[in-house]
Design an enzyme around this catalytic site. Structure first.
Site, short mmCIF file in Angstrom:
data_model
loop_
_atom_site.label_atom_id
_atom_site.label_comp_id
_atom_site.label_asym_id
_atom_site.label_seq_id
_atom_site.Cartn_x
_atom_site.Cartn_y
_atom_site.Cartn_z
CE LYS A 199 -0.77 1.15 4.85
NZ LYS A 199 -0.41 2.55 4.86
CD GLU A 267 0.61 5.27 13.30
OE1 GLU A 267 1.83 5.24 13.15
OE2 GLU A 267 -0.19 5.52 12.39
CG HIS A 291 -4.21 0.12 8.37
ND1 HIS A 291 -3.78 -0.78 7.43
CD2 HIS A 291 -3.11 0.80 8.76
CE1 HIS A 291 -2.49 -0.63 7.25
NE2 HIS A 291 -2.05 0.32 8.05
#
Lengths: 540, 406
Positions: A199, A267, A291
């Protein structure tokens, strides 16, 4: 997926087979039906056919951090065929020896289990460096000759696995050159050819369609393996087992019992050394399009009829197609973007996004996105799905939370506390596991209800020696199992949801970035997005 | 019986919590005590998890909380001799992080003496990863003297954690018709054995073992069968090639060669070679025409006859002089004839795996190598535990093996 994929049922062909089937007796797969009866029940992971892997972008960060360590682990666990070799393609001036030294260093740094000396030497002896520019015909001409020699030398039966770990702009060029040299042609007596593509697959719907077209000019869809490494994570794979291998959850998995679903991929890191890449990408393209929407489709899909790759992907695709592309008004209302300011993460002061290297000082790139989607189908109609992802958030945490509806009737009117609705949280990382929250009476004479949790953590129920997602996915590609890879129509369906968001943002005034402090859970607008519905993001 | 056990001793006599820091992945003894009765053992097991001292010092002097008991099953080991119990304990200890269990290692002793019970109760803990709490499991060494060793169900049943599966591991030579089997197997979900360690050629044991599912609701796992996994993968892979798959319906000979030292019939355990034949025969829906019989001459091995459709398929187990452990499979050779075309497949063991050679009408095909390092008992036990549930293929193989022997 490779070990668990069952052999597809074969319809009865002979009178005897029909009689056995009628009597409810299990029919042995017949060799005449094209099914190898010796395969059934083998518990070992299958070892792929001998082949040569060709890794484009071999000197890049992804190859060093993920691809080579994954291959080395597969070698360590005897899951690569002994008749295997890898041609590493890059622009840098290495020879086999210097490149192997470079890889050895990466393996020492990035392998989850170190290889012993012999295994490492055997692995590295099978890695060969081939230098060249991706758009140079000469690279592919010499590669073709080299592969012919390698097939003879390593007895790899003309099987080829191309792995594109390069900048996305190089994908069409490389695929086109592979086609020009005929390296995509599968050979009649064995000799499969497959291509693994990292990706991001396109940067909007139009470019994804164009890229699919370019790739499919050369390869058939059955030869193409588009990686979304989230799908290889153990917890994500367990989601399917959890949903369809347990009888008690699936009956609750619908609009009647579920109030809403939250999916978070947070994150704590910033953009690190990838400022230039991130400037062109942003959170929506980097995480939401792949995702988050993949997790959503796995949570929301109907049970597939079989565990075959296309059956699984058909169901995921139906979910994506059941999400209406947002209008501009819906983007303004249901999608929130953010960009991190300076702040403190894990006790360390960190820079604002606009102060990162290779980032425009007036950048409008989003490092956070939250969105509210609805899956308009029979099962989920009216159940909102709240998705959020961001960089430099308070901590690294990925989770799917299924919030169940409140009880229909408050029975414990005298209780000092009301029962909270049940919650099922599937933690993807870290502390992979599953948590179920339910109400319990507090011991004592009164009637207090307090939420308690049943908490299953992979690390304590099993050892943490789970394979890395890349090990799972690379092995599956070598075995020809496409279950965990995204199909062209899936990619396009996901872009058809995300592209209108980008289009709407282009028409909006410049966002007031930065709008959230590093180390927080995103901008206030994201809280308002969910609070508007009388709900809150889960504290993680 | 429970009452009898209670009457035997006076409860715990010593307990020793241990608080040394643990290393990630290294199992550590955290508790050790002794008891002389079933009640005493149960009390000690309870005391372990209520002991405040089960906080341990972390690597940097910090206090680390030890997790509460973590068990995924009950493991009952019937250790005929004391040294077997110690070997088994070290294997189970190594698995405590991956498969925490309540393990009961039972050693009957002094059968003609008075009834007595002596138990060491231990808690073994492991830190699965940095910052994770310790995962602990329990190990009870039970030595049962006199009559108590003859009534194992009364000793084992009260100590099982209910609702967790029960695996009975029976190293050495189990007596499937004996009292211990009759007492223990009704409470077991699975029995684990190693048929390759049985005396003689091991074949009578296969017949006895194949009868177990008819007598008890129990799954069978045989390390001898598990060790062949890579062989099967290698043989199966040959027929993954579409051009060769049709030959699988036309096998006309199966030969397995195994290691032997003197070639005398019955001197090498042939359970593993027999499983190869039984696996192929059961997967291909063959029937037994003549069970295998040992030849009378040295090095003659065993011969039998199968039927596959209308085709008769001779099978043979042939001893070959070798320094490898007796009964080790050295070569599996298959021969098939289809419409005048002949396929020959030979799978041969080498140091760390197997190599598959094949030729079609005399034309050699490319070799394939499969790496398969020899598995230790701990690997096999872990593998057995990791694959719970029914194994219809394994059951069919055992059933076919018994029919091949009968």
């Amino acid at each position: 997926m490779s070990t668990k994929a069952p052999v597809a049922p074969v319809p009865p062909r002979t009178i005897r087979e029909e009689r056995l089937a009628r009597d409810g007796k299990k029919r042995r797969p017949s060799p005449h039906a094209g099914v190898n009866p010796l395969r059934e029940g083998l518990r070992l992971e299958r070892v792929p056919d001998p082949h040569v892997a060709v890794l484009f972008g071999a000197t890049g960060d992804l190859s060093h951090r993920k691809v080579f360590p994954a291959l080395a682990q597969l070698w360590r666990t005897n899951l690569l065929p002994t008749d295997w070799a890898l041609v590493a393609i890059g622009r840098r001036p290495y020879d086999d020896g210097t490149f192997r030294m470079d890889i050895a260093e990466s393996l020492h740094k990035n392998c989850r289990v170190q290889l012993d000396e012999d295994a490492e030497r055997q692995f590295l002896d099978r890695v060969f460096y081939h230098r060249g520019d991706f758009d140079d015909d000469a690279l592919y001409d010499t590669l073709t000759a080299k592969l012919e020699d390698m097939h003879l030398e390593h007895d790899t039966k003309s099987n080829l696995l191309f792995y594109l770990a390069t900048q996305p702009s190089a994908f069409p060029v490389i695929v086109g050159q592979i086609g020009r040299c005929g390296l995509d042609h599968e050979v009649h007596a064995g000799g499969w050819r497959r291509v693994v593509i990292e990706k991001p697959f396109g940067r909007d719907l139009g470019s994804a369609i164009r890229l699919n077209r370019e790739v499919l000019k050369v390869f058939r869809e059955t030869q193409v393996y588009r990686i979304d490494h989230y799908l290889g994570k153990e917890t994500v794979r367990n989601l399917l087992v959890f949903r369809f291998g347990n009888g008690i959850f699936e009956p609750l998995w619908n609009r009647r019992y579920v109030d809403h679903i939250q999916i978070t991929v947070a994150e704590s890191l910033g953009v690190e050394e990838r400022g230039a890449f991130y400037e062109e990408t942003g959170a929506a393209r980097d995480v939401l399009q792949n995702h988050l929407l993949q997790l959503l489709s796995l949570v929301a899909m109907e049970p597939p009829a079989t565990f075959a790759a296309d059956a699984l992907r058909d169901e995921k695709l139906k979910v994506l197609r059941a999400i209406a592309p947002p209008t501009r008004q819906e983007v303004a209302r249901d999608v929130v973007r953010g960009q991190y300011d300076k702040g403190w993460v894990a006790g360390v002061q960190v820079k604002a996004y606009r102060e990162e290297d290779e980032v425009d000082r007036e950048s409008e790139t989003e490092t956070f996105v939250a969105a509210r989607f609805e899956v308009d189908d029979w099962r989920w109609s009216g159940v909102p799905f709240y998705l959020r992802t961001g960089k430099r958030m308070a901590k690294r945490a990925s989770e799917i939370a299924i919030q169940f509806r409140d009880v229909p009737h408050r029975l414990f009117a005298d209780a000092n506390t009301d029962p909270q609705p049940n919650l099922l949280a599937i933690r993807v990382q870290p502390d992979e596991g599953i948590l179920l929250r339910f109400g319990s009476k507090v011991p004592g004479l009164g009637l207090d209800i307090r939420p308690v949790t049943m908490d299953f953590t992979y690390g304590t129920a099993f050892s943490t020696d789970a394979p890395d997602a890349y090990e799972t996915l690379i092995l599956d590609a070598m075995l020809g199992d496409q279950s965990l890879f995204t199909r062209a129509d899936e990619v396009e369906a996901a872009w058809s949801i995300v592209t209108p968001v980008h289009d709407a943002w282009l028409d909006m005034p410049a966002p007031a970035f930065p709008n959230y402090a590093a180390g927080s859970w995103g901008p206030e607008d994201a809280d308002e997005l969910i609070q508007r519905d009388g709900r809150n993001w889960r504290r993680m | 019986m429970e009452g009898g056990s209670r009457a035997m001793g006076a409860g715990a006599v010593r307990s020793t919590p241990m608080n040394a820091p643990a290393t990630v992945g290294q199992p550590m003894l955290r508790w050790q005590s002794r008891a002389k009765s079933i009640d005493g053992i149960a009390a000690e097991l309870g005391r372990i998890w209520s002991a405040i001292s089960l906080t341990a010092e972390g690597p940097e002097g910090d206090e680390r909380r030890v997790a509460a008991r973590s068990s995924v099953m009950n493991l009952v080991v019937i250790a005929g001799r004391g040294e077997v119990g110690e070997r088994v304990a070290s294997i189970v200890d190594g698995l405590s992080g991956r498969h925490p269990s309540r393990t009961l290692i039972v050693t009957p002793a002094d059968p003609d003496g008075p009834a007595w019970l002596d138990a060491q109760v231990q808690a073994h803990c492991v830190v699965p990863s940095d910052n994770a709490p310790e995962t602990c499991s329990e190990l009870v060494y039970l030595t049962c003297g006199g009559e108590s060793g003859q009534h194992l169900s009364g000793i084992v049943a009260p100590l099982l954690i209910h609702d967790l599966p029960v695996t009975v591991w029976w190293p050495g030579e189990p007596h499937f018709g004996g009292r211990s089997a009759r007492e223990l197997l009704p409470m077991a979900d699975r029995i684990v054995v190693d048929g390759s360690g049985w005396s003689g050629d091991g074949l009578p044991g296969l017949v006895d073992m194949a009868e177990l599912p008819g007598r008890f609701d129990v799954e069978i796992a045989d390390f001898a069968m598990l060790r062949q996994a890579r062989w099967r993968e290698a043989i199966a892979s040959t027929f993954d090639r579409p051009a060769l798959l049709p030959y699988l319906g036309h096998l006309d000979r199966i030969e397995v060669r195994y290691a032997a030292s003197d070639g005398a019939p019955g001197m090498a355990n042939v359970v593993r070679p027999m499983y190869h034949v039984a696996w192929l025969a059961s997967r291909l829906d063959m029937t037994v025409v003549e069970p295998v019989k040992a030849g009378t001459e040295a090095w003659s091995g065993y011969d039998g006859l199968l039927r596959h459709g209308r085709r008769r398929v001779p099978v043979s187990l042939r001893p070959v002089e070798s320094t490898a452990p007796r009964g080790t499979t050295l070569i599996v050779e298959l021969h098939a004839t289809r419409a005048g075309s002949q396929l020959w497949v030979e799978v041969t063991a080498f140091a760390d795996g197997v190599v598959v050679q094949a030729s079609l009408d005399g034309q050699p095909m490319p070799e394939r190598h499969f790496t398969a390092p020899r598995k230790r008992e701990s690997d096999l036990l872990a593998e057995t535990i990791e694959t719970p549930g029914r194994d219809p293929i394994g059951a069919a193989v055992l059933d076919m093996a018994a029919r091949l022997v009968a």
